[in-house]
Design an enzyme around this catalytic site. Sequence first.
Site: not given
Ligand code: G3P
Length: 215
Positions: A83
């Site tokens: 990533k």
């Molecule tokens: O891993 C990346 C993303 O899915 C993070 O989600 O819930 O932290 O906005 P969130």
Amino acid sequence: MRLFLDTANIDEIRRAAAMGVISGVTTNPTLVAREGVDYRARVLEICDVVDGPISAECISTEADDIVAEARRVAAWHPNVVVKVPLTEPGLAAIRRLSAEGIRINTTLIFSANQALLAALAGAAYVSPFVGRLDDAGEDGMTVVSEAVRIFELFHLPTQVLAASIRSPRHVTQAALAGAHVATLPASVLFQMVRHSLTDAGIARFLADAATYSPV
Ligand code: G3P
């Protein structure tokens, strides 16, 4: 469409993997910090449970540093996808890394233009953060559908990975928008399984089945 799990919690991953519907896992520094474990060791544990793309995030910010870190992370396991956040140095690094055959998941995508840039740099995946856009008063799913359409129009091989998913409804919307993948918190996956009418139906069938001899 494929579903990935968005967590670094190995118990959640084992439970979800047992259902047979998870094709990969995404992690990020926040998810790993929550577990209090070594990043590399946890990614290797995940690779033992799920035989598919496992995203692990770079934290370097300059192009040369991102390239060096991504090479190290990619060498952890053949299933690791690296990533890289969408920045100017990130794009330069993605171009170099993709030329080496290292698969990149471009993260922290908040617009279709950012997704296009990552695809042109050679990223394997782009991750629009749907929930965080919704939280900011925008329509996160629009970025998913626009990126899907742009990639289709120009035959770009990059896959759209809907991230920051907050609800089962988001998963349905991502599927209808044509997202190639959605990465879900385990709680959302387990919510998708359940329906009150399914529970009620099973209870009724069990009660009725108790009135005759078992097969
Ligand atoms: O891993 C990346 C993303 O899915 C993070 O989600 O819930 O932290 O906005 P969130």
